[in-house]
Motif scaffolding. Structure first.
Motif, PDB file in Angstrom:
ATOM      1  N   TYR A  68      11.590  -4.639  -7.184  1.00 12.05           N
ATOM      2  CA  TYR A  68      12.724  -5.155  -6.763  1.00 12.05           C
ATOM      3  C   TYR A  68      13.723  -4.015  -6.891  1.00 12.05           C
ATOM      4  O   TYR A  68      13.782  -3.288  -7.631  1.00 12.05           O
ATOM      5  N   ARG A  69      14.527  -4.076  -5.763  1.00  3.34           N
ATOM      6  CA  ARG A  69      15.278  -2.773  -5.416  1.00  3.34           C
ATOM      7  C   ARG A  69      16.892  -3.047  -5.208  1.00  3.34           C
ATOM      8  O   ARG A  69      17.500  -2.300  -4.457  1.00  3.34           O
ATOM      9  N   GLY A  70      17.374  -4.272  -5.838  1.00  2.00           N
ATOM     10  CA  GLY A  70      18.771  -4.434  -5.862  1.00  2.00           C
ATOM     11  C   GLY A  70      19.308  -5.518  -4.850  1.00  2.00           C
ATOM     12  O   GLY A  70      18.510  -6.425  -4.397  1.00  2.00           O
ATOM     13  N   GLU A  71      20.638  -5.366  -4.631  1.00  6.63           N
ATOM     14  CA  GLU A  71      21.260  -6.481  -3.880  1.00  6.63           C
ATOM     15  C   GLU A  71      20.518  -6.557  -2.468  1.00  6.63           C
ATOM     16  O   GLU A  71      20.600  -7.914  -1.990  1.00  6.63           O
TER      17      GLU A  71
ATOM     18  N   ALA B 282      12.565  -5.190 -14.009  1.00  2.03           N
ATOM     19  CA  ALA B 282      11.107  -5.615 -14.187  1.00  2.03           C
ATOM     20  C   ALA B 282      10.920  -7.341 -14.181  1.00  2.03           C
ATOM     21  O   ALA B 282       9.880  -7.719 -14.357  1.00  2.03           O
ATOM     22  N   ASN B 283      12.222  -8.062 -14.373  1.00  3.13           N
ATOM     23  CA  ASN B 283      12.367  -9.505 -14.324  1.00  3.13           C
ATOM     24  C   ASN B 283      11.831  -9.927 -12.817  1.00  3.13           C
ATOM     25  O   ASN B 283      11.807 -11.133 -12.458  1.00  3.13           O
ATOM     26  N   VAL B 284      11.864  -9.173 -11.769  1.00  4.45           N
ATOM     27  CA  VAL B 284      11.920  -9.507 -10.394  1.00  4.45           C
ATOM     28  C   VAL B 284      10.766  -8.828  -9.920  1.00  4.45           C
ATOM     29  O   VAL B 284      10.541  -7.651  -9.871  1.00  4.45           O
ATOM     30  N   ALA B 285       9.929  -9.590  -8.849  1.00  6.78           N
ATOM     31  CA  ALA B 285       9.094  -8.909  -7.981  1.00  6.78           C
ATOM     32  C   ALA B 285       8.898  -9.614  -6.616  1.00  6.78           C
ATOM     33  O   ALA B 285       9.359 -10.741  -6.439  1.00  6.78           O
ATOM     34  N   LEU B 286       8.723  -8.808  -5.578  1.00 10.23           N
ATOM     35  CA  LEU B 286       8.658  -9.293  -4.068  1.00 10.23           C
ATOM     36  C   LEU B 286       7.092  -8.973  -3.676  1.00 10.23           C
ATOM     37  O   LEU B 286       6.636  -8.161  -4.043  1.00 10.23           O
ATOM     38  N   TRP B 287       6.660  -9.813  -2.753  1.00  9.85           N
ATOM     39  CA  TRP B 287       5.371  -9.706  -2.066  1.00  9.85           C
ATOM     40  C   TRP B 287       5.686  -9.659  -0.690  1.00  9.85           C
ATOM     41  O   TRP B 287       6.296 -10.265  -0.051  1.00  9.85           O
ATOM     42  N   GLU B 288       5.423  -8.466   0.174  1.00 10.46           N
ATOM     43  CA  GLU B 288       5.438  -8.437   1.667  1.00 10.46           C
ATOM     44  C   GLU B 288       4.432  -8.295   2.397  1.00 10.46           C
ATOM     45  O   GLU B 288       3.143  -7.769   1.792  1.00 10.46           O
TER      46      GLU B 288
END
Length: 306
Positions: free
Chosen positions: A6-9, A45-51
């Motif tokens: 996760y990279r923020g806003e 660390a509470n957030v993840a994305l998949w691309e």
């Protein structure tokens, strides 16, 4: 499918965009900005994305500590194992967070009654449906036609309904929110972020005050220019215990509905526990109708398989 940190806003905007582009499978669509403002995001660390290989978002997930929940979304073009990957990530992250302020003893996932495949995946991942047993828990999605007339309702003399006084009134709001729900989960930082969130409109952020000027009730109407017309959602809504016999809830809700209708809302949504008889009955008395059942799934210990 490539997992990314996760990279923020900027990532929040991408997460919201995925849900809004494909809203059918998501429970939190209109009110998602409210949840994306929570302090769970203070720990990346509470957030993840998949691309995919081109960097398009195929899935995202976050462990929402204030709600004790796993929030996530899947793109329709995500690979067949995407859901399992999200749930496996949650298991690992929850284990690492268990001894931190972001950890929880149990995590919950909401699924629509008709999401049979998703519900099977949750069961396979160790989640148990909570709609039966000694203490069953399920929820309902309710809808009200935004064009319906709104009955007149005014609070007793001495009480006033008005918009929140912006940033200056956030501390008083937070204190009231904590009192109403009996939890310290709401924070000033979270509430301040909501004032700049997508879909927030200050004229739909209402509070009730007593004769002494104290805040005794609140509600927010979130706004989304959906493909079928503007849609609003009530989240949150509450009245202090000692003010619940003066018509404050009715006055707050009807004033919010009046404002939403005047702004052109095609529909207004709300989600509540169906075992909370008072809230459930109140929304039905306000002409909200059930449009979906939500099954809650629980896993007591999400631990990584090491």
């Amino acid at each position: 499918m490539i997992e990314t940190a996760y990279r923020g806003e900027a990532d929040k905007a991408r997460m919201l965009a995925l849900v809004r582009a494909h809203p059918v499978e998501s429970i939190h669509v209109v009110d998602l900005p409210y949840r994306l403002c929570s302090w769970a995001f203070d720990n990346p660390a509470n957030v993840a994305l998949w691309e995919d290989e081109q960097g398009a978002v195929l899935a995202w997930a976050t462990l929402q500590t204030p709600f004790w929940s796993l929030d996530y979304a899947l793109h329709p073009d995500a690979p067949p194992d995407a859901h399992a990957a999200v749930l496996a990530w949650a298991a690992g992250r929850a284990g690492h967070l268990s001894d931190t302020p972001f950890g929880r003893e149990s995590w919950f996932v909401a699924a629509l009654d008709g999401q049979a495949e998703r519900r099977r995946d949750l069961t396979a991942a160790g989640f148990a449906a909570q709609d039966s047993g000694d203490e069953p828990w399920s929820q309902v999605l309710l809808r009200r036609d935004g064009r319906l007339p709104v009955p007149p309702a005014t609070p007793r003399p001495g009480f006033t309904i008005r918009p929140l006084g912006g940033q200056a009134e956030v501390p008083a709001y937070v204190a009231l929110h904590r009192d109403v729900f009996g939890t310290p989960n709401m924070t000033e930082a979270w509430r301040r972020r909501t004032l700049d969130a997508p879909g927030y409109r200050p004229e739909f952020d209402l509070v009730a005050t007593n004769a002494a000027g104290e805040l005794v009730g609140f509600t927010i109407g979130w706004w989304w220019e959906g493909p079928g017309g503007p849609v609003a959602q009530v989240e949150p809504f509450g009245v202090r215990a000692d003010a619940r016999r003066y018509g404050i809830a009715w006055a707050l809700m009807f004033e919010l509905l009046r404002r939403l209708g005047a702004a052109g809302a095609a529909e207004v949504r709300v989600m509540t526990d169906n075992y909370r008889d008072a809230a459930y009955a109140f929304y039905q008395a306000c002409d909200f109708q059930i449009v979906g059942n939500v099954i809650m799934y629980r896993r007591d210990t999400l631990v990584a398989n090491l």
